[in-house]
Design a protein around this motif. Structure first.
Motif, PDB file in Angstrom:
ATOM      1  N   LEU A   1       0.825  -1.213   0.000  1.00  0.00           N
ATOM      2  CA  LEU A   1       0.000   0.000   0.000  1.00  0.00           C
ATOM      3  C   LEU A   1       0.860   1.265   0.000  1.00  0.00           C
ATOM      4  O   LEU A   1       0.537   2.247  -0.684  1.00  0.00           O
ATOM      5  CB  LEU A   1      -0.941   0.006   1.203  1.00  0.00           C
ATOM      6  N   LEU A   2       1.940   1.258   0.771  1.00  0.00           N
ATOM      7  CA  LEU A   2       2.803   2.440   0.834  1.00  0.00           C
ATOM      8  C   LEU A   2       3.381   2.785  -0.539  1.00  0.00           C
ATOM      9  O   LEU A   2       3.492   3.954  -0.895  1.00  0.00           O
ATOM     10  CB  LEU A   2       3.941   2.226   1.832  1.00  0.00           C
ATOM     11  N   PHE A   3       3.747   1.765  -1.307  1.00  0.00           N
ATOM     12  CA  PHE A   3       4.300   2.006  -2.630  1.00  0.00           C
ATOM     13  C   PHE A   3       3.202   2.115  -3.688  1.00  0.00           C
ATOM     14  O   PHE A   3       3.423   2.694  -4.749  1.00  0.00           O
ATOM     15  CB  PHE A   3       5.260   0.880  -3.027  1.00  0.00           C
ATOM     16  N   GLY A   4       2.024   1.571  -3.409  1.00  0.00           N
ATOM     17  CA  GLY A   4       0.984   1.472  -4.425  1.00  0.00           C
ATOM     18  C   GLY A   4      -0.001   2.610  -4.470  1.00  0.00           C
ATOM     19  O   GLY A   4      -0.529   2.928  -5.544  1.00  0.00           O
ATOM     20  N   ILE A   5      -0.279   3.243  -3.353  1.00  0.00           N
ATOM     21  CA  ILE A   5      -1.258   4.336  -3.361  1.00  0.00           C
ATOM     22  C   ILE A   5      -0.838   5.446  -4.320  1.00  0.00           C
ATOM     23  O   ILE A   5      -1.671   5.925  -5.103  1.00  0.00           O
ATOM     24  CB  ILE A   5      -1.540   4.838  -1.926  1.00  0.00           C
ATOM     25  N   PRO A   6       0.427   5.855  -4.327  1.00  0.00           N
ATOM     26  CA  PRO A   6       0.803   6.856  -5.347  1.00  0.00           C
ATOM     27  C   PRO A   6       0.579   6.368  -6.775  1.00  0.00           C
ATOM     28  O   PRO A   6       0.225   7.159  -7.657  1.00  0.00           O
ATOM     29  CB  PRO A   6       2.298   7.087  -5.076  1.00  0.00           C
ATOM     30  N   MET A   7       0.765   5.077  -7.015  1.00  0.00           N
ATOM     31  CA  MET A   7       0.535   4.539  -8.354  1.00  0.00           C
ATOM     32  C   MET A   7      -0.938   4.569  -8.722  1.00  0.00           C
ATOM     33  O   MET A   7      -1.290   4.735  -9.893  1.00  0.00           O
ATOM     34  CB  MET A   7       1.055   3.102  -8.452  1.00  0.00           C
ATOM     35  N   ALA A   8      -1.803   4.417  -7.740  1.00  0.00           N
ATOM     36  CA  ALA A   8      -3.242   4.402  -8.009  1.00  0.00           C
ATOM     37  C   ALA A   8      -3.767   5.788  -8.369  1.00  0.00           C
ATOM     38  O   ALA A   8      -4.732   5.908  -9.129  1.00  0.00           O
ATOM     39  CB  ALA A   8      -3.995   3.853  -6.797  1.00  0.00           C
TER      40      ALA A   8
ATOM     41  N   LEU B   1      -7.466  -4.803  -6.482  1.00  0.00           N
ATOM     42  CA  LEU B   1      -8.550  -4.284  -5.644  1.00  0.00           C
ATOM     43  C   LEU B   1      -8.502  -2.768  -5.487  1.00  0.00           C
ATOM     44  O   LEU B   1      -9.533  -2.100  -5.563  1.00  0.00           O
ATOM     45  CB  LEU B   1      -8.521  -4.958  -4.269  1.00  0.00           C
ATOM     46  N   LEU B   2      -7.312  -2.209  -5.283  1.00  0.00           N
ATOM     47  CA  LEU B   2      -7.185  -0.768  -5.096  1.00  0.00           C
ATOM     48  C   LEU B   2      -7.576  -0.013  -6.359  1.00  0.00           C
ATOM     49  O   LEU B   2      -8.359   0.946  -6.304  1.00  0.00           O
ATOM     50  CB  LEU B   2      -5.750  -0.424  -4.686  1.00  0.00           C
ATOM     51  N   LEU B   3      -7.059  -0.440  -7.501  1.00  0.00           N
ATOM     52  CA  LEU B   3      -7.395   0.247  -8.749  1.00  0.00           C
ATOM     53  C   LEU B   3      -8.873   0.100  -9.092  1.00  0.00           C
ATOM     54  O   LEU B   3      -9.495   1.027  -9.613  1.00  0.00           O
ATOM     55  CB  LEU B   3      -6.533  -0.280  -9.894  1.00  0.00           C
ATOM     56  N   THR B   4      -9.450  -1.044  -8.787  1.00  0.00           N
ATOM     57  CA  THR B   4     -10.881  -1.265  -9.049  1.00  0.00           C
ATOM     58  C   THR B   4     -11.736  -0.426  -8.109  1.00  0.00           C
ATOM     59  O   THR B   4     -12.665   0.266  -8.542  1.00  0.00           O
ATOM     60  CB  THR B   4     -11.232  -2.755  -8.909  1.00  0.00           C
ATOM     61  N   ALA B   5     -11.413  -0.454  -6.820  1.00  0.00           N
ATOM     62  CA  ALA B   5     -12.215   0.279  -5.823  1.00  0.00           C
ATOM     63  C   ALA B   5     -12.162   1.784  -6.047  1.00  0.00           C
ATOM     64  O   ALA B   5     -13.146   2.489  -5.775  1.00  0.00           O
ATOM     65  CB  ALA B   5     -11.733  -0.065  -4.421  1.00  0.00           C
TER      66      ALA B   5
ATOM     67  N   VAL C   1      -9.632   1.540 -13.013  1.00  0.00           N
ATOM     68  CA  VAL C   1      -9.703   0.575 -14.105  1.00  0.00           C
ATOM     69  C   VAL C   1     -11.160   0.231 -14.372  1.00  0.00           C
ATOM     70  O   VAL C   1     -12.002   0.285 -13.477  1.00  0.00           O
ATOM     71  CB  VAL C   1      -8.906  -0.725 -13.810  1.00  0.00           C
ATOM     72  N   ASP C   2     -11.433  -0.105 -15.623  1.00  0.00           N
ATOM     73  CA  ASP C   2     -12.765  -0.527 -16.029  1.00  0.00           C
ATOM     74  C   ASP C   2     -12.633  -1.947 -16.553  1.00  0.00           C
ATOM     75  O   ASP C   2     -11.995  -2.182 -17.590  1.00  0.00           O
ATOM     76  CB  ASP C   2     -13.293   0.410 -17.115  1.00  0.00           C
ATOM     77  N   TRP C   3     -13.220  -2.901 -15.854  1.00  0.00           N
ATOM     78  CA  TRP C   3     -13.074  -4.300 -16.235  1.00  0.00           C
ATOM     79  C   TRP C   3     -13.922  -4.664 -17.454  1.00  0.00           C
ATOM     80  O   TRP C   3     -13.906  -5.805 -17.902  1.00  0.00           O
ATOM     81  CB  TRP C   3     -13.350  -5.213 -15.044  1.00  0.00           C
ATOM     82  N   GLY C   4     -14.611  -3.659 -18.031  1.00  0.00           N
ATOM     83  CA  GLY C   4     -15.271  -3.855 -19.323  1.00  0.00           C
ATOM     84  C   GLY C   4     -14.235  -4.007 -20.432  1.00  0.00           C
ATOM     85  O   GLY C   4     -14.511  -4.567 -21.479  1.00  0.00           O
ATOM     86  N   ALA C   5     -13.044  -3.454 -20.186  1.00  0.00           N
ATOM     87  CA  ALA C   5     -11.894  -3.620 -21.082  1.00  0.00           C
ATOM     88  C   ALA C   5     -10.842  -4.385 -20.278  1.00  0.00           C
ATOM     89  O   ALA C   5      -9.914  -3.791 -19.730  1.00  0.00           O
ATOM     90  CB  ALA C   5     -11.374  -2.264 -21.542  1.00  0.00           C
TER      91      ALA C   5
END
Length: 189
Positions: free
Chosen positions: A73-80, A149-153, A157-161
């Motif tokens: 999470l520490l490294f990923g939140i900025p990526m999100a 989960l983070l990108l989806t929530a 991201v759109d899982w339609g693509a």
């Protein structure tokens, strides 16, 4: 320890565990093997008390998963929240070879951090199918699942693509896996 192994370097806890593991293979009774395992547990506790780094790390449990999640999470939140993640994902989506290579690169980084970089003396304990280290599966699994989960929530991201969504998750997974590996090896692991 043989004379050739002794060399000029002083013995450390890793050497002690190597010797105990050899002894465990040599003893013939279950009682003696259990005594060797108990000695290894005591040595691990002593190793943990002596220094947060340079310890012998064995096994993988909920605490390790939690540490990996925190690092992820520490490294990923900025990526999100960073738009560059989507730009790179858009580039990788139509290039499955690059996408797979990016994922493999992240896994190789995790292996390097945990098993090669020598931050800690990490032992493979009860590998899955006798081959795959539980720690590797935990760190990679937690960081990839967290990325998805983070990108989806957060609607990134759109899982339609699905190919584009997966590519974005893989891009976020790269730094998240590094954070998860480092978080897992933090003192107190």
């Amino acid at each position: 320890m043989s004379e050739a192994d002794a060399g000029d370097e002083p013995a450390d806890m890793g050497d002690l565990f190597d010797e105990l593991e050899e002894l465990e293979d040599l003893v013939e009774t279950d009682v003696a093997r259990e005594q060797v395992r108990e000695t290894m547990r005591v040595a691990m506790v002593a190793s943990a008390a002596a220094s947060p780094f340079g310890r012998v790390i064995r096994g993988y449990d909920r605490a390790d998963l939690t540490e990996a999640l925190l690092g992820s999470l520490l490294f990923g939140i900025p990526m999100a929240v960073e738009g560059g993640t989507q730009e790179v994902g858009t580039f990788l989506a139509p290039r499955p070879l690059f996408l797979g290579g990016t994922f493999a690169f992240a896994v190789a980084l995790v292996v390097g951090i945990i098993y090669v970089a020598d931050f800690q003396d990490v032992r493979v304990y009860r590998p899955i199918f006798g081959l795959i280290p539980r720690r590797l599966v935990g760190v990679v699994g937690v960081s990839f699942l967290t990325a998805v989960l983070l990108l989806t929530a957060w609607g990134r991201v759109d899982w339609g693509a699905p190919t584009l969504a997966l590519a974005n998750a893989v891009v976020a997974f790269v730094p998240m896996s590094i954070g998860a590996a480092l978080g897992d090896l933090l003192p107190g692991s």
